[in-house]
Write a protein that holds these residues in place. Structure first.
Motif, mmCIF file in Angstrom:
data_model
loop_
_atom_site.group_PDB
_atom_site.id
_atom_site.type_symbol
_atom_site.label_atom_id
_atom_site.label_comp_id
_atom_site.label_asym_id
_atom_site.label_seq_id
_atom_site.Cartn_x
_atom_site.Cartn_y
_atom_site.Cartn_z
ATOM 1 N N VAL A 56 19.538 -2.229 61.618
ATOM 2 C CA VAL A 56 20.405 -1.357 60.813
ATOM 3 C C VAL A 56 21.829 -1.912 60.802
ATOM 4 N N THR A 57 22.285 -2.413 61.947
ATOM 5 C CA THR A 57 23.641 -2.964 62.062
ATOM 6 C C THR A 57 23.804 -4.228 61.222
ATOM 7 N N THR A 58 22.822 -5.134 61.263
ATOM 8 C CA THR A 58 22.920 -6.372 60.476
ATOM 9 C C THR A 58 22.961 -6.072 58.986
ATOM 10 N N LEU A 59 22.220 -5.058 58.575
ATOM 11 C CA LEU A 59 22.186 -4.672 57.160
ATOM 12 C C LEU A 59 23.565 -4.202 56.688
ATOM 13 N N LEU A 60 24.208 -3.374 57.482
ATOM 14 C CA LEU A 60 25.530 -2.857 57.125
ATOM 15 C C LEU A 60 26.578 -3.970 57.091
ATOM 16 N N LEU A 61 26.525 -4.865 58.061
ATOM 17 C CA LEU A 61 27.481 -5.966 58.119
ATOM 18 C C LEU A 61 27.394 -6.843 56.874
ATOM 19 N N MET A 62 26.182 -7.185 56.486
ATOM 20 C CA MET A 62 25.980 -8.025 55.312
ATOM 21 C C MET A 62 26.485 -7.338 54.045
ATOM 22 N N GLY A 63 26.144 -6.067 53.879
ATOM 23 C CA GLY A 63 26.509 -5.344 52.665
ATOM 24 C C GLY A 63 28.003 -5.168 52.496
ATOM 25 N N ILE A 64 28.690 -4.825 53.577
ATOM 26 C CA ILE A 64 30.140 -4.624 53.505
ATOM 27 C C ILE A 64 30.858 -5.936 53.207
ATOM 28 N N ALA A 65 30.416 -7.037 53.844
ATOM 29 C CA ALA A 65 31.029 -8.349 53.593
ATOM 30 C C ALA A 65 30.862 -8.753 52.131
ATOM 31 N N SER A 66 29.690 -8.507 51.565
ATOM 32 C CA SER A 66 29.433 -8.879 50.174
ATOM 33 C C SER A 66 30.287 -8.060 49.213
ATOM 34 N N MET A 67 30.411 -6.770 49.490
ATOM 35 C CA MET A 67 31.246 -5.921 48.639
ATOM 36 C C MET A 67 32.692 -6.411 48.640
ATOM 37 N N PHE A 107 35.893 -16.228 55.541
ATOM 38 C CA PHE A 107 35.661 -15.267 56.620
ATOM 39 C C PHE A 107 34.529 -14.308 56.263
ATOM 40 N N PHE A 108 34.533 -13.797 55.038
ATOM 41 C CA PHE A 108 33.465 -12.879 54.621
ATOM 42 C C PHE A 108 32.125 -13.604 54.569
ATOM 43 N N ARG A 109 32.158 -14.887 54.198
ATOM 44 C CA ARG A 109 30.925 -15.681 54.220
ATOM 45 C C ARG A 109 30.421 -15.825 55.654
ATOM 46 N N PHE A 110 31.358 -15.998 56.595
ATOM 47 C CA PHE A 110 30.987 -16.053 58.009
ATOM 48 C C PHE A 110 30.305 -14.751 58.428
ATOM 49 N N CYS A 111 30.850 -13.630 57.998
ATOM 50 C CA CYS A 111 30.259 -12.325 58.329
ATOM 51 C C CYS A 111 28.854 -12.198 57.741
ATOM 52 N N GLN A 171 33.963 -28.420 48.348
ATOM 53 C CA GLN A 171 34.644 -27.370 49.102
ATOM 54 C C GLN A 171 33.907 -26.040 48.978
ATOM 55 N N SER A 172 33.391 -25.772 47.792
ATOM 56 C CA SER A 172 32.651 -24.536 47.571
ATOM 57 C C SER A 172 31.374 -24.517 48.408
ATOM 58 N N PHE A 173 30.664 -25.649 48.430
ATOM 59 C CA PHE A 173 29.439 -25.736 49.238
ATOM 60 C C PHE A 173 29.765 -25.764 50.731
ATOM 61 N N ALA A 174 30.962 -26.223 51.087
ATOM 62 C CA ALA A 174 31.390 -26.162 52.491
ATOM 63 C C ALA A 174 31.557 -24.706 52.917
ATOM 64 N N ALA A 175 32.117 -23.883 52.020
ATOM 65 C CA ALA A 175 32.228 -22.444 52.296
ATOM 66 C C ALA A 175 30.841 -21.823 52.413
ATOM 67 N N LEU A 176 29.932 -22.275 51.566
ATOM 68 C CA LEU A 176 28.540 -21.817 51.643
ATOM 69 C C LEU A 176 27.949 -22.152 53.005
ATOM 70 N N PHE A 201 25.788 -20.555 57.043
ATOM 71 C CA PHE A 201 24.680 -21.133 57.820
ATOM 72 C C PHE A 201 25.121 -21.421 59.249
ATOM 73 N N ALA A 202 26.342 -21.917 59.407
ATOM 74 C CA ALA A 202 26.856 -22.208 60.743
ATOM 75 C C ALA A 202 26.978 -20.942 61.579
ATOM 76 N N ALA A 203 27.247 -19.809 60.913
ATOM 77 C CA ALA A 203 27.400 -18.533 61.627
ATOM 78 C C ALA A 203 26.061 -17.926 62.033
ATOM 79 N N ARG A 204 24.988 -18.348 61.408
ATOM 80 C CA ARG A 204 23.696 -17.718 61.667
ATOM 81 C C ARG A 204 23.205 -17.879 63.110
ATOM 82 N N PRO A 205 23.338 -19.044 63.745
ATOM 83 C CA PRO A 205 22.934 -19.126 65.159
ATOM 84 C C PRO A 205 23.760 -18.211 66.060
ATOM 85 N N LEU A 206 25.040 -18.050 65.739
ATOM 86 C CA LEU A 206 25.887 -17.148 66.521
ATOM 87 C C LEU A 206 25.407 -15.708 66.373
#
Length: 437
Positions: A97-108, A129-133, A64-69, A73-78
């Motif tokens: 610049v936008t991709t950088l901010l999205l990644m950082g906020i989701a991780s925080m 959801f945050f993993r999707f982001c 289940q944990s690796f499924a969340a991981l 990957f599934a979100a990357r093509p989108l």
């Protein structure tokens, strides 16, 4: 601070200065994004099964944990399609610049999540959801970073400049592994309770640094020229699938030679070593740091050789190394002897690193300037969605067959498919004339 410049009036010195800035922005920005992306992978192997997917069966929790991981990957093509559109329409820099901010906020926000015991199923949903982001942001990051650095590259250094994005991957792995290892050391038994949050919260500081650096980079000469001449594609994602469907498929297959071995020899290896072989977690994360240094050196040298000789030949050599290491990796790893475990992981990553060095330029050269961001992103990220099942698939194969042999065969098949794909890849028409001189 404005970064609009007149490309036509640039001196050689000014052009080289901008090229260095683009390389630094690609290196730092992508390092920060991959730090966040890899950090999730390490925690998915060490912490998340018990924290967010509790149950009586550790095997199910790990799956289940690796499924969340995999959701990332599934979100990357989108993300590749979404940001590819804006990257080919609005500009490379603004999109990055936008991709950088999205990644950082989701991780925080991941670092601020309560446990399943405290918040229940909603916490697990938010984690996914945050993993999707994270994946959505990463989907637009890689291609844009590659395109920006490659389009600014001086003549004869396209492979090396493209590798600035590539080398960010092992640097990020080194950084994330180092932070995790240090956190384990400092927090001890509390690591699985609250210590794991620290590496995620640190990412917001890194994002601020990356944001400042990326703001100081000008858009590439190719994009600026296309915009001035009104040659931008109105529907870049649609057009790249319509005009280059075969190339997209070949890029997907070619990228397997890097992604599959990388995630088997890092993410899955951490889980396999700690859960199956009972190897100390901190030793494994320290070993990842050694592996990262090895891969950094291999990527840079392979990229340099691809400029000097032939990109495809260097790629083939790396894929063959993976084929040759597919079985010996587990033979050495299973000894549980510290030196042999480090040797196994270090030797195994050489193949992936050799492939990764020339891969950025190799892919970018397949698409014309007006579709380069979309084509490069989509091809690579669609492959990433396939690669992302690797840790989960490896857990399933190991549990089903009680042997690592099927995993080794998986590595070999992926590498051979990639060799065939690269043999059929062709440069886009007018590619060399289109790039910066």
């Amino acid at each position: 601070m404005s970064t609009e410049i007149n490309h036509e009036n640039l001196t050689e010195k000014q052009r080289n200065s901008q090229a260095k800035r683009a390389a630094l922005a690609s290196l730092v920005g992508t390092t920060i994004e991959w730090y966040d992306f890899f950090l999730f992978g390490t925690m998915a192997a060490l912490v998340f099964p018990k924290l967010f997917f509790p149950g009586n069966d550790p095997y199910v929790g790990l799956l289940q944990s690796f499924a969340a991981l995999f959701v990332g990957f599934a979100a990357r093509p989108l993300g590749a399609a979404f940001f590819g559109y804006f990257g080919d329409r609005i500009g490379r820099k603004a999109t990055l610049v936008t991709t950088l901010l999205l990644m950082g906020i989701a991780s925080m926000l991941i670092g601020l999540l309560p446990s399943y015991q405290t918040g229940g199923i909603i916490v697990t949903i938010l984690l996914v959801f945050f993993r999707f982001c994270q994946g959505f942001g990463a989907g637009g990051e890689w291609g844009g970073s590659v395109v920006l650095s490659v389009e600014w590259s001086p003549k004869g250094k396209r492979g090396l400049m493209g590798s600035m994005t590539q080398v960010a991957s092992p640097i990020a792995l080194l950084l994330s592994s180092g932070v995790v290892s240090l956190t384990i050391f400092l927090t001890g038994d509390s690591f699985h309770v609250w210590g794991w949050r620290i590496p995620f919260l640190v990412s917001i500081i890194l994002v601020i640094i990356g944001f400042i650096i990326r703001r100081g980079v000008a858009d590439s000469p190719q994009f600026t020229k296309m915009k001035k001449e009104n040659r931008l594609s109105k529907q870049p994602v649609r057009d790249v699938f319509k005009r280059y469907p075969k190339t997209i498929l070949l890029v997907i297959l070619a990228s397997l030679a890097q992604g599959v071995p990388f995630y088997v020899f890092t993410t899955f290896a951490i889980s396999y070593g700690s859960e199956q072989l009972q190897i100390e977690e901190q030793f494994l994360t320290n070993t990842l740091m050694v592996v990262s240094v090895v891969e950094i050196l291999v990527i840079l040298y392979a990229a340099h050789l691809s400029d000097k000789f032939n990109r495809k030949s260097i790629f083939y050599a790396g894929a063959i190394v993976t084929v040759l290491m597919a079985f010996p990796f587990f033979w050495l790893f299973d000894t549980k002897v510290a030196f042999l475990v480090v040797l196994a992981m270090s030797l195994a990553i050489i193949g992936a690193g050799t492939v990764y060095g020339p891969l950025a330029a190799l892919i970018a050269e397949c698409f014309p300037a007006e579709l380069r961001y979309s084509g490069t992103s989509l091809g690579y990220q669609l492959s990433a969605a396939v690669q992302g099942i690797s840790p989960m698939l490896c857990v399933y194969l190991l549990n089903t067959f009680n042997s690592t042999a099927p995993i080794s065969i998986y590595l070999i098949v992926a590498s051979l498919l990639a060799i065939v794909a690269v043999a059929n890849l062709k440069k886009a028409k007018y590619m060399d004339a289109d790039m910066a001189s």
